[in-house]
Every structure is written in C-alpha cells, then in structure tokens.
Design a protein around this motif. Structure first.
Motif, short mmCIF file in Angstrom:
data_model
loop_
_atom_site.label_atom_id
_atom_site.label_comp_id
_atom_site.label_asym_id
_atom_site.label_seq_id
_atom_site.Cartn_x
_atom_site.Cartn_y
_atom_site.Cartn_z
N THR A 117 0.74 -1.20 -0.04
CA THR A 117 0.10 -0.02 -0.05
C THR A 117 0.64 1.37 0.05
O THR A 117 0.37 2.28 -0.06
CB THR A 117 -0.86 0.18 1.34
N ARG B 199 -8.39 -8.15 -3.72
CA ARG B 199 -9.18 -6.95 -3.19
C ARG B 199 -9.49 -6.03 -4.19
O ARG B 199 -10.75 -5.65 -4.50
CB ARG B 199 -8.63 -6.44 -2.09
N THR B 200 -8.44 -5.55 -4.89
CA THR B 200 -8.59 -4.65 -6.00
C THR B 200 -9.52 -5.41 -7.19
O THR B 200 -10.09 -4.50 -7.75
CB THR B 200 -7.21 -4.37 -6.59
N LYS B 201 -8.98 -6.73 -7.47
CA LYS B 201 -9.96 -7.25 -8.78
C LYS B 201 -11.40 -7.43 -8.18
O LYS B 201 -12.31 -7.07 -9.06
CB LYS B 201 -9.16 -8.55 -8.68
N HIS C 241 -4.30 -8.15 -1.57
CA HIS C 241 -4.50 -6.88 -1.89
C HIS C 241 -4.98 -6.60 -3.35
O HIS C 241 -5.42 -6.07 -3.83
CB HIS C 241 -3.18 -5.87 -1.61
N LEU C 242 -4.03 -7.71 -4.18
CA LEU C 242 -4.50 -7.79 -5.56
C LEU C 242 -6.05 -8.29 -5.82
O LEU C 242 -6.75 -7.95 -6.73
CB LEU C 242 -3.56 -8.91 -6.44
N LYS D 163 -13.08 -5.44 -6.15
CA LYS D 163 -13.37 -3.89 -6.11
C LYS D 163 -14.12 -3.40 -7.54
O LYS D 163 -14.85 -2.86 -8.02
CB LYS D 163 -12.59 -2.91 -5.50
N GLU D 164 -12.85 -3.75 -8.59
CA GLU D 164 -13.23 -3.39 -9.98
C GLU D 164 -14.41 -4.00 -10.61
O GLU D 164 -14.86 -3.60 -11.48
CB GLU D 164 -11.89 -4.10 -10.73
#
Length: 567
Positions: free
Chosen positions: A207, A553-555, A550-551, A557-558
């Motif tokens: 982060t 979570r980003t996916k 974290h990757l 969210k996208e």
C-alpha cells in the motif's frame, strides 16, 4: 523510587562479557566438524571448514574495497551457496546484508537499492537482467548522481551459461573470482556492540513504499538458537531449503544450521518432486515452508511422491494461517508439522503452537484444528499479548474477543530504516504492533482471525476471511482458496472467494462448481459468511507463497458492487 542494587560491584570485562553474534557459530562449526558437509547444491558440496574459509574470503574481499561498517550489500539470488555465504561473509566484514526478493519487479528493486545505498550488488546469473534494469531505473531517477555499486554475478553450473557470459560482458565480476581477491585466513572482527545491524529486509510495500526492517546481531543470535530449542533440532540435522533465504533471512535458520553444525540442502526451485527426492536420497530431517507449499506436497501426483517416508520429517510452517485439512493431510503422510507465526519485524517466526502430549489422544481433525492456532511465544521472545489497540488493555482469554497481536522483547527489530513516522506508529505504547487481529484462548494460545485490513464487514458484522477459508478448504475439489471483501449494495461488503480447483477436477462447468461450493458453504457456516461470488483461476502469490490478497481485493472492487439479493 526504589533503587535496585546488586550484591556486588563487579564490572564487565573482556573475560566475562562479549557481544552476541551468530557469526561465532560458523567459526565453531568449522573447528568441531571441519569435514562434515555444510552445504549441498546439486553436484556442488562444501564442508564446514570450506564454508568458513569462503565466508572469510568474502569478508576480506569486501573489506579490501572499503565495504565495511556503515555500508550495505544487496544480494539478489535464490537458494544457492553464495546466498548462504552472504549471511556470514557480509556481516563478517562489518557490513549489512540486504537479501532481496527475486520476484520483485525492477522498479521496486531500484527503490530498495537506492533507499539502502547498496555499495555492492551480488546477483545470481539468472536475475542479472532484472538487476541491470533496476540499476538503470535508479540511475535515471538520480539523474546520474548516485554512485553505481560494484556488481558481482553469481554463477550456477546447473543453469544456462549464456546469462553469465552476458553479465561478464557487461563488466560484472564473477563471484568466485571476487572471492579469490580475498584472504581465506582473514582475521575478521565480531561487532563490538551487539546492537550493530546485521541485516536489512524490506516489507512487501503493498500500500506504500516498502519499509526497511533493520535487525541486529543480538536478535539474530537469540532467534537462531531459539529455532533449535523450540524445534528440538539435534546436532547434525539435515535441512532442506524450501523456504527462500531472502525471506526474513530464512527465518534465521541460515544461522541456526551453523549453530547445530547441520547440513544445508539448497533447492533452486521448489517442487513437490524435489522435496520428496531430497528426503529419500539426501537424508533430509527438517524443512520450513509456507502453507501453500504444504498444499502442493499433499496434492502431488503419485509420480512426484516417494512414500512412505524413510524417516519422520519435521516441517515448520508460517507465512499464513495453515488450513487444518492441509495439516491433517501432512500428518497422515508422515510429516510432523510445527506451526509458527511471526513477521519480518520479529526476525521471522516468534510464536509457535507447542504440541501438548494430551493432544495425541484426540481425533486427527481436532488435533489439526488445535495445531492451526498461532500458539505461544518463542523462548527468546519476552512478551506477547493480544490487546485492545485503543487502550492497550489485554483481551480476555475467552477465544472470542478480538484484539491486536503485540510483541515486546529482544527479537523485535531495531526499527524501520530512515522512517521515523513509521517507527512511531509501530512502537506506540512500548509494544510492536503487528496489525494482525486475534483471540486468546483459555489455555493462553493465540489464534489469528485476520489481518485488520482483511476483515470483511458485512451488514455491520465482522467476518474473518481466514475462518471462511478454513471451512472452504474442506471442500474436496478446492486446491487453494482466498476470500476477500467485495462491495455489496445491500450489505456494504460480502465475502468473495477466489478458488483454484484440484487438477483432477474438470473446469468445464465452472458455474456448476461455483453453485456446489456455495451449497457446501451454506451447510458449514453462518449464512452471512457464505461467499456470494466465486471465481476460478490461479491465485497471485508472493515469492514466499503468500497469496496476495491486496491484488484480489482490487480485482473484487473492480468488478463493482453486487446487486441486492436474498442470499
């Protein structure tokens, strides 16, 4: 105020006090067992006397180039002999070792090399292009004002020679040639102060910019001996390097193996077949690995396995919470698993789930569940607790109330390099704050429920992604799983499962597989824990086998928020 008085006024002197350092272990091993195998890497083998002399040569070669106290040497390499030698030779010169994760990208490595002002970069031939790119980025960022470090390339006879020749053509010095410039009888000096830095390692920096974790000789000495004590490692143990040495200095086992005069078996690449082969043919008694590696071992094909094991093999695991089904499967195959937990900031594992004799009488699934807890403090760690982070009061030992895991003692880092703001936060209240959320059971054992950033808050209820994952691992088709939060219009967040199916399972009908997993979840967990969405494919991992949540979570969210439903 009461003044504490001793019974005498006897001072420290040269005869009764010396700074603690793990470097002394190597000198002792060479004296006691000069002809015992210290390290095996394919066709390359060294004895403890040879390793000691090679490390002395490395220290001498560095010293001749003024690489000593106040300087850092970066090493970009997998588990090869030079990486092991670096753990002794570099600090024997007074310098600080920075073992770099080989799976980082060039941009991140450029940051590390610049941040620690690396005076030398030792790089394995396979990763020379990566180092070259990183140094180019560093040079461009500094607009040519930074001093270019000395580049030493590590050759490996097991690899294609072309990258080595490329590196030599670019002006790099070959590692063994570099050693030849040093004196194998070099009279190295131990640190006068055990607070002297021995190693520097960087956090993942998912982060923000990675933080440089500074470790001292005293902590490395204590942790190295602690490893042997808590694991009951006997003198002469044969240790297989499935754990990267660049990860927390191999959890300090680099120094432990010298302390117990054992034998290091290097693995350049970790596969289930290589692990079973080393156990069968090289006498391996111990190895350490992240749970993802254990998962690979228990799910290996018949062609990759050699069973039954010729002896009891001890395994220590950490890096993520091991699923109880994986622990149970390892036990059934003849491995004895020690579950540990820690961080880069605590020299690697600093708690362990100490096995109690009365557990031997329990069913296998209950044993696995108990062993999946993070347990109690290492013998070298003075204080461990689970506290309410707002007022630092310990949580009750009820197995339910969550708090943050905090540490205090001699195996806590010196601090983050050049980062006073991060140090202030990390050491607030006189404790090191882990950021991990856990409960404390009535027997005093702690159990992680999640990272604070990984908790899923659904409809105001906290959901532990780890607990959901542990249940999903019981599904017969799941090889790996990671659960993260996905935005949800109705509940704010809801669990989202990313799944890798076992090789034998056909992925032709993923919709049916997803429905089956959700149906299974409904029968095993509270309804609000059930993943509302399931996706298939390989999971992104770090070099140490940790799933990069974290990757994911980003996916998630996208993908956008889930629409309202009755699920």
């Amino acid at each position: 105020m009461v003044v504490e008085r001793d019974i005498d006024h006897l001072p420290k002197n040269a005869a009764n006090y010396t700074a603690l350092t793990p470097l002394s272990f190597l000198e002792r091993a060479a004296m006691i067992y000069p002809n015992r195998k210290s390290l095996i890497h394919g066709s390359v083998q060294y004895t403890w006397l040879q390793t000691y002399r090679r490390c002395s040569q490395l220290a001498s070669a560095l010293t001749k180039r003024s690489i000593t106290f106040g300087t850092t040497v970066a090493v970009i390499a997998p588990n090869v002999p030079a990486m092991y030698e670096a753990h002794f030779g570099i600090p024997m010169a007074g310098a600080v070792l920075n073992a770099v994760n080989v799976r980082l990208n060039a941009d991140t490595i450029a940051f590390l090399l610049g941040h620690c002002s690396a005076a030398v970069v030792m790089v394995d031939q396979e990763f020379f292009p990566l180092a070259e790119e990183a140094l180019k980025i560093l040079e461009d960022r500094s607009e040519g004002k930074s001093n270019r470090p000395l580049i030493v390339v590590i050759a490996d006879k097991n690899c294609d020679p072309a990258p080595l020749q490329y590196a030599l053509d670019k002006g790099a010095v070959e590692y063994d040639k570099f050693l030849e410039t040093g004196d194998p009888d070099f009279q190295w000096k131990p640190p006068q102060d055990e607070w002297q830095s021995i190693a520097l390692g960087y956090t993942s920096g998912t982060t923000a910019s990675p933080k440089g974790v500074v470790l001292h000789h005293r902590g490395a000495y204590l942790m190295a001996l602690s490893n042997a004590v808590v694991w009951s490692m006997k003198e002469g143990a044969v240790y297989l390097w499935t754990l990267p040495m660049f990860h927390c200095n191999g959890w300090c086992f680099t120094w432990t193996l010298a302390a117990i005069c054992g034998t290091n078996i290097c693995l350049r690449q970790v596969t289930a077949k290589a692990v079973y082969s080393a156990i069968a043919h090289l006498g391996v008694t111990h190895f350490s690995a992240a749970p993802v590696v254990l998962n690979t071992i228990v799910n290996a094909s018949k062609e990759e396995t050699i069973l039954p094991l010729p002896r009891l093999v001890h395994v220590s695991t950490a890096g993520a919470s091991p699923p109880p089904p994986v622990l149970a499967a390892m036990t059934q195959r003849g491995f004895r698993v020690l579950h540990t937990y820690g961080l880069s900031e605590t020299y690697g594992p600093s708690t362990l789930c100490t096995w109690k004799p009365e557990w031997d009488l329990l069913p296998t699934d209950v044993q696995a569940r108990l062993n999946a807890r993070q347990g109690v403090r290492y013998v070298s760690l003075e204080h461990l607790d689970v506290v309410n982070p707002t007022d630092m009061t310990p949580v009750p030992a009820d197995g339910k109330t969550m708090g943050e895991i905090v540490f205090r003692g001699n195996v806590v880092m010196k601090g983050y390099l050049k980062n006073p703001k991060a140090n202030e936060a990390a050491f607030a209240g006189g404790w090191y704050h882990s950021g991990d959320l856990a409960v404390k059971h009535p027997d005093g054992y702690i159990e992680i429920k999640d990272r604070s950033k990984d908790i899923i808050i659904s409809g105001g209820e906290n959901i532990s992604s780890v607990e959901v994952e542990n249940i999903l691992y019981q599904h017969p088709a799941i090889l790996e799983v990671s659960v993260v939060a996905r935005p949800d219009e109705q509940w704010g967040e809801s669990p989202c499962a990313f799944v890798t199916l076992k090789p034998a399972v056909k992925e032709t009908d993923q919709q049916q597989a997803a429905e089956d997993i959700i149906k299974f979840s409904r029968s095993k967990m509270p309804r609000y824990w059930v993943p509302k969405s399931v996706f298939f494919g390989p999971l992104p991992k770090t070099a140490t086998g940790k799933i990069q949540k974290h990757l994911l979570r980003t996916k998630a969210k996208e993908m956008g928020p889930l629409k309202k439903s009755r699920l």
